[in-house]
Design a protein around this motif. Sequence first.
Motif, PDB file in Angstrom:
ATOM      1  N   GLY A 201      -2.097   9.102  12.016  1.00  0.00           N
ATOM      2  CA  GLY A 201      -1.107   8.586  12.250  1.00  0.00           C
ATOM      3  C   GLY A 201       0.465   9.268  12.032  1.00  0.00           C
ATOM      4  O   GLY A 201       0.138  10.353  12.166  1.00  0.00           O
ATOM      5  N   ARG A 202       1.414   8.498  12.201  1.00  0.00           N
ATOM      6  CA  ARG A 202       2.022   9.443  12.004  1.00  0.00           C
ATOM      7  C   ARG A 202       2.902  10.434  11.948  1.00  0.00           C
ATOM      8  O   ARG A 202       3.030  11.379  12.037  1.00  0.00           O
ATOM      9  CB  ARG A 202       3.942   7.673  12.397  1.00  0.00           C
ATOM     10  CG  ARG A 202       5.332   9.002  12.262  1.00  0.00           C
ATOM     11  CD  ARG A 202       5.910   7.318  12.367  1.00  0.00           C
ATOM     12  NE  ARG A 202       7.306   8.654  12.777  1.00  0.00           N
ATOM     13  CZ  ARG A 202       7.799   7.907  13.496  1.00  0.00           C
ATOM     14  NH1 ARG A 202       7.525   7.388  14.568  1.00  0.00           N
ATOM     15  NH2 ARG A 202       9.423   8.637  14.193  1.00  0.00           N
ATOM     16  N   THR A 203       2.553  10.218  10.408  1.00  0.00           N
ATOM     17  CA  THR A 203       2.850  11.033   9.168  1.00  0.00           C
ATOM     18  C   THR A 203       1.967  12.764   9.512  1.00  0.00           C
ATOM     19  O   THR A 203       2.710  13.571   9.027  1.00  0.00           O
ATOM     20  CB  THR A 203       3.260  10.986   7.911  1.00  0.00           C
ATOM     21  OG1 THR A 203       3.524   9.899   7.684  1.00  0.00           O
ATOM     22  CG2 THR A 203       3.710  11.870   6.673  1.00  0.00           C
ATOM     23  N   GLU A 204       0.622  12.374   9.567  1.00  0.00           N
ATOM     24  CA  GLU A 204       0.152  13.532  10.126  1.00  0.00           C
ATOM     25  C   GLU A 204       0.620  13.816  11.552  1.00  0.00           C
ATOM     26  O   GLU A 204       1.020  15.275  11.378  1.00  0.00           O
ATOM     27  CB  GLU A 204      -1.034  13.534  10.113  1.00  0.00           C
ATOM     28  CG  GLU A 204      -1.698  12.897   8.256  1.00  0.00           C
ATOM     29  CD  GLU A 204      -3.308  11.977   8.872  1.00  0.00           C
ATOM     30  OE1 GLU A 204      -4.257  13.011   9.434  1.00  0.00           O
ATOM     31  OE2 GLU A 204      -3.809  11.122   8.247  1.00  0.00           O
ATOM     32  N   ALA A 205       0.907  13.482  12.263  1.00  0.00           N
ATOM     33  CA  ALA A 205       1.522  14.175  13.766  1.00  0.00           C
ATOM     34  C   ALA A 205       2.519  14.825  13.526  1.00  0.00           C
ATOM     35  O   ALA A 205       2.215  16.421  13.863  1.00  0.00           O
ATOM     36  CB  ALA A 205       1.384  13.156  14.741  1.00  0.00           C
ATOM     37  N   ILE A 206       2.901  14.435  12.653  1.00  0.00           N
ATOM     38  CA  ILE A 206       4.732  15.033  12.484  1.00  0.00           C
ATOM     39  C   ILE A 206       4.752  16.387  11.898  1.00  0.00           C
ATOM     40  O   ILE A 206       5.019  17.271  12.286  1.00  0.00           O
ATOM     41  CB  ILE A 206       5.495  14.078  11.920  1.00  0.00           C
ATOM     42  CG1 ILE A 206       6.037  13.177  12.821  1.00  0.00           C
ATOM     43  CG2 ILE A 206       6.377  15.173  10.943  1.00  0.00           C
ATOM     44  CD1 ILE A 206       7.164  11.687  12.217  1.00  0.00           C
ATOM     45  N   MET A 207       3.485  16.099  10.607  1.00  0.00           N
ATOM     46  CA  MET A 207       3.357  18.261   9.787  1.00  0.00           C
ATOM     47  C   MET A 207       2.634  18.561  11.033  1.00  0.00           C
ATOM     48  O   MET A 207       3.304  19.595  10.549  1.00  0.00           O
ATOM     49  CB  MET A 207       2.527  17.525   8.610  1.00  0.00           C
ATOM     50  CG  MET A 207       3.089  16.418   7.560  1.00  0.00           C
ATOM     51  SD  MET A 207       5.141  17.018   7.119  1.00  0.00           S
ATOM     52  CE  MET A 207       6.086  15.539   6.523  1.00  0.00           C
ATOM     53  N   LYS A 208       2.004  17.932  12.093  1.00  0.00           N
ATOM     54  CA  LYS A 208       0.823  19.000  12.770  1.00  0.00           C
ATOM     55  C   LYS A 208       1.783  19.554  13.455  1.00  0.00           C
ATOM     56  O   LYS A 208       1.701  21.198  13.810  1.00  0.00           O
ATOM     57  CB  LYS A 208      -0.289  18.060  12.918  1.00  0.00           C
ATOM     58  CG  LYS A 208      -0.932  19.227  14.105  1.00  0.00           C
ATOM     59  CD  LYS A 208      -2.199  18.033  13.721  1.00  0.00           C
ATOM     60  CE  LYS A 208      -3.458  18.738  14.515  1.00  0.00           C
ATOM     61  NZ  LYS A 208      -5.005  18.497  14.232  1.00  0.00           N
TER      62      LYS A 208
END
Length: 215
Positions: A201-208
């Motif tokens: 999802g979005r949050t994991e993508a942003i953190m990565k």
Amino acid sequence: MEIRVLIYEDNKMVRDAMQIILNGSAGYCCCGAYADGNHWERDLNGIKPDVILMDIELPGLNGVELTRKIRERFPEVKVLIQTVFNDSDKIFRAICAGASGYLLKTDPPQKYLEAINEVYNGGAPMSSSVASKVLRFFTHHNVILVSPDGIDYHLSEREKHILHLMIEGHDFKSIAALAYISYETVRSHVKQIYKKLHVAGRTEAIMKAIQQGLS
């Protein structure tokens, strides 16, 4: 068009207050409110909400477990975790379970309404204090998001641009306007970004992306 919101909250006073706020605000509708999620599948099949406000500390199935089950069975439904707890472990577990955003119960009603609208439109609302804890937790523990140095995720320039806009906090409608493409095209690009980054999802993508300097 109203955003249909389902509430899972074991505190009756809080639950009733949320219903009043939602039903008294233009563009929002509380389509159900329950003290626990023991009948979650029946609830969602009957009510068909767009967004769920989820208390993380529920009796029976807790909010993290319930979020995971709902996201597996109803992936189109967005879940906003709400809690009085501001600790990294619960935040991390909620995000990994598929939560689309995270709010503290101390946040004002307007913040709740803005967060519901944002997550409904593809955003990932998270208070600044929560966001800093999440990033610090991921950075210190290198959980899930970190891959070997030098890996090429084969993101196109367009995908990198969209990822950068996601990091800045733009929702899908805003990204579409800024990138001069349609809302559905943004959704298509984001799906490809998730697939290439191997995230859910979005949050994991942003953190990565932040950790590895991808945008």
